[in-house]
Design an enzyme around this catalytic site. Structure first.
Site, mmCIF file in Angstrom:
data_model
loop_
_atom_site.group_PDB
_atom_site.id
_atom_site.type_symbol
_atom_site.label_atom_id
_atom_site.label_comp_id
_atom_site.label_asym_id
_atom_site.label_seq_id
_atom_site.Cartn_x
_atom_site.Cartn_y
_atom_site.Cartn_z
ATOM 1 N N GLY A 75 -39.460 6.228 -1.018
ATOM 2 C CA GLY A 75 -40.016 5.350 0.016
ATOM 3 C C GLY A 75 -39.383 3.970 -0.013
ATOM 4 O O GLY A 75 -38.953 3.501 -1.068
ATOM 5 N N ARG A 139 -36.192 11.801 0.019
ATOM 6 C CA ARG A 139 -36.879 12.152 -1.218
ATOM 7 C C ARG A 139 -36.341 13.435 -1.851
ATOM 8 O O ARG A 139 -37.042 14.099 -2.605
ATOM 9 C CB ARG A 139 -38.354 12.381 -0.881
ATOM 10 C CG ARG A 139 -39.275 11.399 -1.480
ATOM 11 C CD ARG A 139 -40.706 11.694 -1.167
ATOM 12 N NE ARG A 139 -41.380 10.532 -0.682
ATOM 13 C CZ ARG A 139 -41.533 9.423 -1.372
ATOM 14 N NH1 ARG A 139 -41.079 9.338 -2.603
ATOM 15 N NH2 ARG A 139 -42.144 8.387 -0.874
ATOM 16 N N ASP A 168 -39.182 9.222 -10.160
ATOM 17 C CA ASP A 168 -38.520 10.520 -9.999
ATOM 18 C C ASP A 168 -37.035 10.366 -9.678
ATOM 19 O O ASP A 168 -36.205 11.158 -10.137
ATOM 20 C CB ASP A 168 -39.223 11.337 -8.904
ATOM 21 C CG ASP A 168 -40.607 11.800 -9.357
ATOM 22 O OD1 ASP A 168 -40.756 12.093 -10.565
ATOM 23 O OD2 ASP A 168 -41.529 11.849 -8.535
ATOM 24 N N LYS A 189 -37.123 0.620 -8.324
ATOM 25 C CA LYS A 189 -37.730 0.329 -7.029
ATOM 26 C C LYS A 189 -39.026 1.087 -6.879
ATOM 27 O O LYS A 189 -39.087 2.241 -7.295
ATOM 28 C CB LYS A 189 -36.770 0.785 -5.919
ATOM 29 C CG LYS A 189 -37.353 0.842 -4.553
ATOM 30 C CD LYS A 189 -37.305 2.232 -3.884
ATOM 31 C CE LYS A 189 -38.182 3.299 -4.431
ATOM 32 N NZ LYS A 189 -38.450 4.437 -3.557
ATOM 33 N N THR A 190 -40.065 0.523 -6.372
ATOM 34 C CA THR A 190 -41.222 1.196 -5.803
ATOM 35 C C THR A 190 -42.331 0.180 -5.611
ATOM 36 O O THR A 190 -42.595 -0.624 -6.516
ATOM 37 C CB THR A 190 -41.762 2.395 -6.618
ATOM 38 O OG1 THR A 190 -42.950 2.867 -5.970
ATOM 39 C CG2 THR A 190 -42.112 2.114 -8.062
ATOM 40 N N ASP A 192 -45.257 0.920 -5.660
ATOM 41 C CA ASP A 192 -46.413 1.392 -6.430
ATOM 42 C C ASP A 192 -46.627 0.634 -7.737
ATOM 43 O O ASP A 192 -47.722 0.630 -8.278
ATOM 44 C CB ASP A 192 -46.254 2.889 -6.763
ATOM 45 C CG ASP A 192 -46.100 3.744 -5.525
ATOM 46 O OD1 ASP A 192 -46.332 3.223 -4.415
ATOM 47 O OD2 ASP A 192 -45.739 4.918 -5.659
HETATM 48 P P1 FBP Z 1 -41.814 5.826 -4.054
HETATM 49 O O1 FBP Z 1 -42.289 6.316 -5.375
HETATM 50 O O2 FBP Z 1 -40.725 6.627 -3.496
HETATM 51 O O3 FBP Z 1 -41.463 4.358 -4.086
HETATM 52 O O4 FBP Z 1 -43.059 6.014 -3.071
HETATM 53 C C1 FBP Z 1 -43.824 5.023 -2.541
HETATM 54 C C2 FBP Z 1 -44.899 5.551 -1.626
HETATM 55 O O5 FBP Z 1 -45.112 4.565 -0.640
HETATM 56 C C3 FBP Z 1 -46.216 5.931 -2.295
HETATM 57 O O6 FBP Z 1 -47.052 4.823 -2.513
HETATM 58 C C4 FBP Z 1 -46.802 6.900 -1.314
HETATM 59 O O7 FBP Z 1 -47.759 7.753 -1.898
HETATM 60 C C5 FBP Z 1 -45.587 7.664 -0.861
HETATM 61 O O8 FBP Z 1 -44.492 6.756 -0.973
HETATM 62 C C6 FBP Z 1 -45.670 8.150 0.555
HETATM 63 O O9 FBP Z 1 -44.570 8.961 0.777
HETATM 64 P P2 FBP Z 1 -43.907 9.309 2.160
HETATM 65 O O10 FBP Z 1 -43.016 8.163 2.525
HETATM 66 O O11 FBP Z 1 -43.108 10.518 1.848
HETATM 67 O O12 FBP Z 1 -45.005 9.512 3.144
#
Ligand code: FBP
Length: 507
Positions: A75, A139, A168, A189-190, A192
């Site tokens: 993300g 992803r 991941d 990066k994230t 979260d």
């Molecule tokens: P990352 O671990 O890739 O940074 O994900 C962040 C995130 O925004 C999470 O908080 C959320 O659960 C997920 O991506 C949502 O994923 P998607 O973009 O596939 O809907």
């Protein structure tokens, strides 16, 4: 055409540690090796003995023309484009004829060898801007022998591959480092905030996303105070861990914030909310603001056990109905006691890394319905997630990311591999930041994913012993009845540095 603010931000010069200003005078030096558990060391024969790297000032280093590939994974997180900018500027500083190649649409584009040479004008158009759109992201998990072969082909001739991703994606980076004959370097990066360690104090993007959500929560608090008619249930993105909820709670002081890591049962959670509503009613208040992390559902012990069983069964069965047939009586009873919508959402396809997609589960709606069965209130449910992932980065993220990009260029010149970059002392001014790099394998543990034991980077959850949680736990009772709401307002880019350069509260 860009907005006036976008244009102004293009001109912002990120502040970075002085040692990263001139890469020709910096080197990376190995520190102590960390002993890894045998099963992890076995999986990473090439990089398991990699050491933590520290940065050091040196006499001028000979320039080397470098060709470096870069990709975003997972993300978006605000600041990503500044990693590209720092990397581009750093490579140009190392050698003016260096080349930066962006793999398009993340790991998918790497496997398909879709690429673009990034020019000064490309980079100039995204400095200090949000999003990942210059090269895109995905992803996709690189896991099959065909994927590894395709990645090897796509990166042939490169000196380094920089993977900008979360837990991941950096797990992917560690495995790629084992097989590719070039440097593979991860960047944390994230939004979260769950990719943390003693060296990685916070991932980039967390600050900007939390400040965006905190602005929106503050606005809702003021609305609640003004109209005095709704209970707002606000679910916040952040996957399993509750770091975003904790940060936003400290920033906005809502009446109640649920923290998944406290592991309350469903009935405890519902009764806590109902008690709050009753107590507030006695003081004449029939409104309030309640925050919950999107990962809350995964921590409720009975649902956690149901999800873990479903994960195993869904990994084996092609049809979800077949998985349901194999749930034992207790789990079946729980599953069918849940609202139909939640049942469906629990069965949604896992992401390519085997994670349940918690952002798609309407936990806020679910809790609200359970509360409404016990007490009559007017409610509004919200989910703040995607709104915060691509905003203009705060100065903190713009600086942090630019510094990470320059560090990535240095790590490529120094042929570091299997490492993830980190910057320490982030709660101080950038002039005091300490760039470093740590072996990715040192962050790994074994976890069941898609029904199999896999080595992955461990997600860091909220530490109930941490000072940030401690402060929250001490202060939260006072926020229940008194409406100690705080309105942080929008991210500030101009004005006193207390406003423009603040760091995440959990730091
Ligand atoms: P990352 O671990 O890739 O940074 O994900 C962040 C995130 O925004 C999470 O908080 C959320 O659960 C997920 O991506 C949502 O994923 P998607 O973009 O596939 O809907």
């Amino acid at each position: 055409m860009l907005s006036f603010l976008q244009e102004k931000r293009l001109a912002y010069k990120p502040a970075i540690p002085p040692i990263l200003e001139d890469l020709s005078r910096a080197i990376l030096v190995p520190g102590a090796a960390s002993a890894l558990p045998e099963p992890i060391a076995k999986l990473f024969p090439k990089t398991h003995s990699a050491r933590r790297l520290a940065i050091q000032q040196e006499a001028e280093q000979p320039g080397r023309k470098l060709t470096v590939g870069v990709l975003f994974s997972g993300g978006p997180a605000p600041g990503g484009h500044n990693v590209l900018a720092g990397l581009f500027d750093g490579l140009a500083q190392i050698h003016p004829e260096s080349t930066l190649i962006g793999f398009l649409d993340g790991p998918k584009g790497l496997i398909e060898n879709r690429r673009k040479i990034l020019t000064a004008s490309d980079i100039g158009s995204v400095r200090n801007q949000g999003g990942f759109d210059l090269i895109g992201s995905s992803r996709v998990k690189i896991e099959t022998p065909e994927h590894f072969e395709a990645a090897a082909k796509a990166t042939s001739g490169l000196d380094a591959l920089i993977i900008i991703g979360g837990d991941d994606s950096n797990t992917n980076a560690a495995f790629l480092a084992e097989i590719l004959p070039l440097s593979v370097i991860g960047v944390p990066k994230t939004i979260d905030g769950d990719l943390r360690s003693s060296e990685i104090e916070i991932s980039f993007g967390f600050d900007s996303a939390c400040k965006t959500y905190a602005e929106m929560i503050g606005n809702i608090e003021r609305d609640a105070l003004s109209t005095k008619k709704y209970y707002h249930f606000i679910k916040l993105m952040g996957r399993s861990a509750s770091h975003i909820a904790l940060e936003c709670a400290l920033a906005t002081q809502p009446n109640l914030t649920l923290i998944g890591e406290e592991k309350q049962s469903l009935s405890q959670i519902v009764s806590q909310i109902v008690t709050l509503i009753e107590q507030r009613k006695q003081t004449g208040k029939e409104y309030g603001v309640i925050l919950l992390p999107e990962g809350l559902i995964e921590f409720i012990p009975e649902i956690r056990s149901l999800i873990s069983l479903l994960n195993q069964l869904l990994a084996k069965e092609s049809k979800p109905e077949l998985a349901l047939d194999n749930l034992g009586d207790e789990h079946r009873a729980l599953f069918f006691s849940l609202p139909e919508k939640i049942q469906k959402q629990l069965l949604f396809e896992r992401d390519p890394h085997g994670n349940i997609q918690v952002s798609k589960i309407e936990t806020e709606q679910f809790l609200l319905e359970l509360v409404l069965k016990q007490i009559n209130i007017s409610t509004a449910a919200h989910f703040f997630g995607y709104e915060g992932r691509s905003c203009l980065p705060t100065n903190f993220d713009a600086n942090y990311c630019y510094a990470l990009g320059k560090l990535a260029a240095l790590a490529a010149r120094e042929k570091a591999t299997g490492v993830i970059l980190a910057i320490r002392r982030l709660n101080r001014s950038p002039s005091e930041w300490e760039p470093t790099a740590v072996p990715i394998a040192s962050l790994m543990h074994f976890e069941t994913r898609s029904g199999k034991e896999k080595a992955v980077i461990a997600k860091t959850l909220v530490d109930l012993q941490s000072p940030a949680y401690g402060r929250f736990a001490r202060e939260r009772d006072a926020w229940k009845l008194d409406d100690a709401y705080r309105m942080p307002g929008p991210i500030q880019f101009f004005g006193p540095s207390d406003l423009t350069d603040s760091v995440p509260l959990i730091l």
